[in-house]
Enzyme design. Structure first.
Site, PDB file in Angstrom:
ATOM      1  N   TYR A 118       0.917  -1.273   0.190  1.00 23.35           N
ATOM      2  CA  TYR A 118      -0.096   0.051  -0.051  1.00 23.35           C
ATOM      3  C   TYR A 118       0.995   1.331   0.014  1.00 23.35           C
ATOM      4  O   TYR A 118       0.558   2.202  -0.790  1.00 23.35           O
ATOM      5  CB  TYR A 118      -0.896   0.197   1.209  1.00 23.35           C
ATOM      6  CG  TYR A 118      -1.918   1.048   1.019  1.00 23.35           C
ATOM      7  CD1 TYR A 118      -3.109   1.033   0.716  1.00 23.35           C
ATOM      8  CD2 TYR A 118      -1.666   2.516   1.773  1.00 23.35           C
ATOM      9  CE1 TYR A 118      -4.041   1.962   0.415  1.00 23.35           C
ATOM     10  CE2 TYR A 118      -2.506   3.449   1.512  1.00 23.35           C
ATOM     11  CZ  TYR A 118      -3.838   3.252   0.836  1.00 23.35           C
ATOM     12  OH  TYR A 118      -4.441   4.205   0.736  1.00 23.35           O
ATOM     13  N   PHE A 178      -7.775  21.566 -24.015  1.00 24.45           N
ATOM     14  CA  PHE A 178      -8.155  20.313 -23.946  1.00 24.45           C
ATOM     15  C   PHE A 178      -9.295  20.043 -23.094  1.00 24.45           C
ATOM     16  O   PHE A 178      -9.605  21.059 -22.219  1.00 24.45           O
ATOM     17  CB  PHE A 178      -6.932  19.330 -23.506  1.00 24.45           C
ATOM     18  CG  PHE A 178      -7.496  17.987 -23.918  1.00 24.45           C
ATOM     19  CD1 PHE A 178      -7.235  17.473 -25.177  1.00 24.45           C
ATOM     20  CD2 PHE A 178      -7.444  17.069 -22.795  1.00 24.45           C
ATOM     21  CE1 PHE A 178      -7.910  16.103 -25.308  1.00 24.45           C
ATOM     22  CE2 PHE A 178      -8.018  15.738 -23.102  1.00 24.45           C
ATOM     23  CZ  PHE A 178      -7.954  15.403 -24.249  1.00 24.45           C
ATOM     24  N   THR A 179     -10.241  19.158 -23.714  1.00 20.85           N
ATOM     25  CA  THR A 179     -11.664  18.961 -23.045  1.00 20.85           C
ATOM     26  C   THR A 179     -11.317  18.884 -21.475  1.00 20.85           C
ATOM     27  O   THR A 179     -11.896  19.635 -20.767  1.00 20.85           O
ATOM     28  CB  THR A 179     -12.328  17.683 -23.551  1.00 20.85           C
ATOM     29  OG1 THR A 179     -11.018  16.716 -23.627  1.00 20.85           O
ATOM     30  CG2 THR A 179     -12.320  17.870 -25.044  1.00 20.85           C
ATOM     31  N   ASP A 181       1.117  20.745 -19.912  1.00 23.22           N
ATOM     32  CA  ASP A 181       0.435  19.448 -20.169  1.00 23.22           C
ATOM     33  C   ASP A 181       1.739  18.786 -21.469  1.00 23.22           C
ATOM     34  O   ASP A 181       1.683  18.985 -22.094  1.00 23.22           O
ATOM     35  CB  ASP A 181      -0.883  19.751 -21.073  1.00 23.22           C
ATOM     36  CG  ASP A 181      -1.611  18.536 -21.235  1.00 23.22           C
ATOM     37  OD1 ASP A 181      -0.882  17.302 -21.294  1.00 23.22           O
ATOM     38  OD2 ASP A 181      -2.577  18.256 -21.440  1.00 23.22           O
ATOM     39  N   LYS A 231      -0.400   8.217 -23.161  1.00 25.08           N
ATOM     40  CA  LYS A 231      -0.261   8.746 -24.592  1.00 25.08           C
ATOM     41  C   LYS A 231       1.416   8.418 -24.828  1.00 25.08           C
ATOM     42  O   LYS A 231       1.792   7.045 -24.973  1.00 25.08           O
ATOM     43  CB  LYS A 231      -0.406  10.167 -24.924  1.00 25.08           C
ATOM     44  CG  LYS A 231      -1.776  10.582 -24.164  1.00 25.08           C
ATOM     45  CD  LYS A 231      -3.092  10.155 -24.771  1.00 25.08           C
ATOM     46  CE  LYS A 231      -4.300  10.395 -24.156  1.00 25.08           C
ATOM     47  NZ  LYS A 231      -4.549  11.854 -23.894  1.00 25.08           N
ATOM     48  N   ARG A 284     -13.981  15.898 -33.354  1.00 25.39           N
ATOM     49  CA  ARG A 284     -13.268  17.028 -32.751  1.00 25.39           C
ATOM     50  C   ARG A 284     -13.670  18.195 -33.243  1.00 25.39           C
ATOM     51  O   ARG A 284     -12.899  18.982 -34.068  1.00 25.39           O
ATOM     52  CB  ARG A 284     -11.683  16.917 -32.762  1.00 25.39           C
ATOM     53  CG  ARG A 284     -11.248  15.831 -32.017  1.00 25.39           C
ATOM     54  CD  ARG A 284     -11.329  16.283 -30.338  1.00 25.39           C
ATOM     55  NE  ARG A 284     -10.912  15.550 -29.189  1.00 25.39           N
ATOM     56  CZ  ARG A 284     -11.561  15.398 -28.155  1.00 25.39           C
ATOM     57  NH1 ARG A 284     -12.660  15.377 -28.249  1.00 25.39           N
ATOM     58  NH2 ARG A 284     -10.896  14.351 -27.156  1.00 25.39           N
ATOM     59  N   PHE A 319     -19.475  15.130 -25.550  1.00 23.11           N
ATOM     60  CA  PHE A 319     -19.101  14.168 -26.826  1.00 23.11           C
ATOM     61  C   PHE A 319     -19.052  12.808 -26.468  1.00 23.11           C
ATOM     62  O   PHE A 319     -19.091  11.918 -27.283  1.00 23.11           O
ATOM     63  CB  PHE A 319     -17.848  14.875 -27.524  1.00 23.11           C
ATOM     64  CG  PHE A 319     -16.475  14.751 -26.644  1.00 23.11           C
ATOM     65  CD1 PHE A 319     -16.319  15.760 -25.579  1.00 23.11           C
ATOM     66  CD2 PHE A 319     -15.745  13.574 -26.510  1.00 23.11           C
ATOM     67  CE1 PHE A 319     -14.998  15.848 -24.815  1.00 23.11           C
ATOM     68  CE2 PHE A 319     -14.760  13.607 -25.510  1.00 23.11           C
ATOM     69  CZ  PHE A 319     -14.339  14.953 -24.660  1.00 23.11           C
TER      70      PHE A 319
HETATM   71  C1  LIG Z   1      -5.668  12.565 -22.828  1.00 18.24           C
HETATM   72  C2  LIG Z   1      -5.246  13.832 -22.741  1.00 18.24           C
HETATM   73  C3  LIG Z   1      -5.445  14.428 -21.403  1.00 18.24           C
HETATM   74  C4  LIG Z   1      -6.050  13.575 -20.362  1.00 18.24           C
HETATM   75  O1  LIG Z   1      -5.500  12.539 -19.713  1.00 18.24           O
HETATM   76  P1  LIG Z   1      -6.365  11.295 -19.614  1.00 18.24           P
HETATM   77  O2  LIG Z   1      -5.461  10.250 -19.145  1.00 18.24           O
HETATM   78  O3  LIG Z   1      -7.427  10.826 -20.578  1.00 18.24           O
HETATM   79  O4  LIG Z   1      -7.276  11.521 -18.278  1.00 18.24           O
HETATM   80  C5  LIG Z   1      -4.749  15.538 -20.958  1.00 18.24           C
HETATM   81  N1  LIG Z   1      -4.330  16.467 -21.985  1.00 18.24           N
HETATM   82  C6  LIG Z   1      -4.030  15.947 -23.140  1.00 18.24           C
HETATM   83  C7  LIG Z   1      -3.356  16.539 -24.383  1.00 18.24           C
HETATM   84  C8  LIG Z   1      -4.713  14.632 -23.648  1.00 18.24           C
HETATM   85  O5  LIG Z   1      -4.442  14.206 -24.736  1.00 18.24           O
END
Ligand SMILES: *Cc1c(COP(=O)(O)O)cnc(C)c1O
Length: 473
Positions: A86, A138-139, A229, A272, A396, A463
């Site tokens: 843990y 970003f969303t 980011d 990613k 998008r 979306f």
């Molecule tokens: C996917 C993404 C996020 C969010 O990450 P999650 O792992 O899906 O929560 C944030 N910023 C960008 C540019 C992304 O492509």
């Protein structure tokens, strides 16, 4: 060594296959091939939203490059060495080391994925009513910033909103726009600059180091921190190596480090660039901010040495982060995306240029010039592509942009795009050929598309779960 990187235009290089994958395949996963009738009923059941399809009904899945990566044998081996304690798991320290070494930040907090990190950063670094300028949005990022009371302001250069502009760094911040936001009420009313590299929503477009240096000077003069980011920073680094004067002989790893040295902290969706299926992190240099984040992570994600991840998942991230900055890997990754882009260019299909790092963004406005934006052209294109070949893509455009919290009306972004996102190390060149053939077929039939009507609209990030119906002819 000048032969180790691609020029910006890669036609000849591609014919010589210089981007060929630096791996071979050890395990395969069978794909499903469906009939047109099957796809028609699957799409109806999914409310014409590709997010609501079952993956079993999909042939080539280009919905997203998020968490869809193929892991290496080293990563799978690392899973077996998971320390599921843990507290204080060995894998946390491996994870922390890999992120410190690759990105250069002092303090690291694991999160279950990128949005977990966005939540923590927004809660700790935004006071209600403060501006949060960003290079496009970003969303999930904007959603968390707005939930914390921040007011998002787009400060990306105008070229980013023009799918035909060939600017080499369409992710750059417009200094004038940023200065205006700061000028409105002074630096103290700006929470931070929310900088993404590359910019997903603009088509995977990079930010240059030159731009970042100028932005940093401006921010430092006004005491505005920059949080990055870093979800696709490695892809951004490849574009810097190829396009920015003075970087041709630099390694990807050193460019990533230099970029991070110019910001105050960063977060990442490890799903990613980092070549895993789940994970994320938030890293900062400031001790006090770190203390706050490290405390809050316990409430929402888990103890600061696991942050919502299994030990084995942190182990896989630690290996994946290191693999992600290998030159051969990143060249093959972006090379495959460009290969598909060149096939589609050859067929005259309208798409965003220059082709970005993680996918092809079809320009639905030019694809369907007869459809108004309120008939959801990009959503329509995603539906048609699935019907044609079982290929799954993502909208998008106006659906993703959501509604303005003040007016309640749709936000109408200039970019109305359908994204073909390429998972890392998953599909072959022959799959890319099939995708190009399918897009060409749908383009040839574009004139008969009628568009869609939204029948169900969720309140947040609509979306993902919205439902649609075809408009009558
Ligand atoms: C996917 C993404 C996020 C969010 O990450 P999650 O792992 O899906 O929560 C944030 N910023 C960008 C540019 C992304 O492509």
């Amino acid at each position: 060594m000048s032969t180790t990187h691609l020029p910006a235009t890669t036609g000849q290089q591609l014919r010589r296959r210089s981007w060929a994958e630096p791996w071979k395949i050890k395990m395969v996963e069978p794909l499903t091939i469906t009939t047109p009738e099957h796809r028609r009923s699957a799409l109806e059941e999914a409310g014409y939203n590709t997010f609501l399809l079952r993956s079993e009904d999909v042939y080539i899945d280009l919905l997203t490059d998020s968490g869809t990566n193929a892991m290496s044998d080293r990563q799978w081996a690392a899973l077996m060495l998971g320390d599921e304690a843990y507290a204080g798991s060995r894998n946390f320290y491996e994870f922390e080391d890999a992120i410190r070494e690759t990105y250069g930040f002092t303090h690291v907090v694991p999160t279950h994925q990128g949005r977990g990190a966005e939540h923590l950063l927004s809660q700790c670094a935004i006071r209600p009513g403060q501006f949060v300028p960003g290079n496009m949005y970003f969303t999930t990022t904007r959603d968390h910033e707005e939930r914390a009371g921040g007011i998002f302001v787009d400060v990306i250069i105008d070229e980013a909103h023009d799918p035909e502009s060939l600017h080499p760094f369409k992710g750059n911040v417009d200094l004038q726009k940023l200065a205006e936001v700061i000028g409105r009420r002074g630096g103290s009313e700006v929470a931070f600059l929310s900088l993404a590299a590359t910019v997903n929503m603009a088509g995977g477009q990079p930010v240059s180091i030159t731009n970042l240096r100028e932005v940093r000077d401006l921010c430092q003069r006004h005491g505005v921190p920059i949080y990055l980011d870093a979800t696709r920073l490695v892809e951004n680094a490849l574009f810097i190596q190829e396009r920015e004067p003075g970087y041709a002989d630099r390694t990807i790893a050193s460019i990533v480090r230099e970029f991070c040295s110019l910001v105050d902290g960063a977060w990442m969706s490890a799903k990613k660039d980092a070549l895993v299926n789940i994970g994320g992190w938030l890293a900062v240099n400031d001790e006090q901010l770190f203390e706050e984040i490290r405390n809050l992570v316990i409430v929402f994600e888990g103890l600061h040495t696991y942050g919502g991840l299994a030990g084995r998942d942190m182990a896989a991230v630690a290996v994946g982060v290191r693999e992600s900055v290998q030159e051969e890997h990143i060249r093959a990754r972006v090379g495959q995306v460009r290969y598909l882009g060149e096939l589609l260019d050859g067929a005259g299909v309208p798409l965003v240029h220059p082709v970005g790092g993680h996918g092809i963004f079809l320009d639905a406005k030019r694809f369907y010039p007869h459809l108004p934006q309120d008939a959801f052209p990009a959503q329509t294109l995603a539906a048609e592509l699935y019907l044609d070949s079982g290929i799954r893509s993502m909208e998008r455009g106006i659906v993703s942009a959501g509604r303005d919290p003040k007016t309640g009306d749709h936000r109408r972004p200039r970019l109305e795009l359908t994204r073909l996102t390429i998972p890392r190390r998953v599909y072959t060149q022959a799959h890319m050929d099939v995708v190009a053939e399918a897009v060409e077929a749908v383009y040839a039939a574009a004139g008969s598309a009628r568009g869609l009507r939204m029948t169900h609209e969720p309140r947040y990030l609509r979306f993902f779960q919205a439902r649609f119906e075809p408009l009558e002819a």
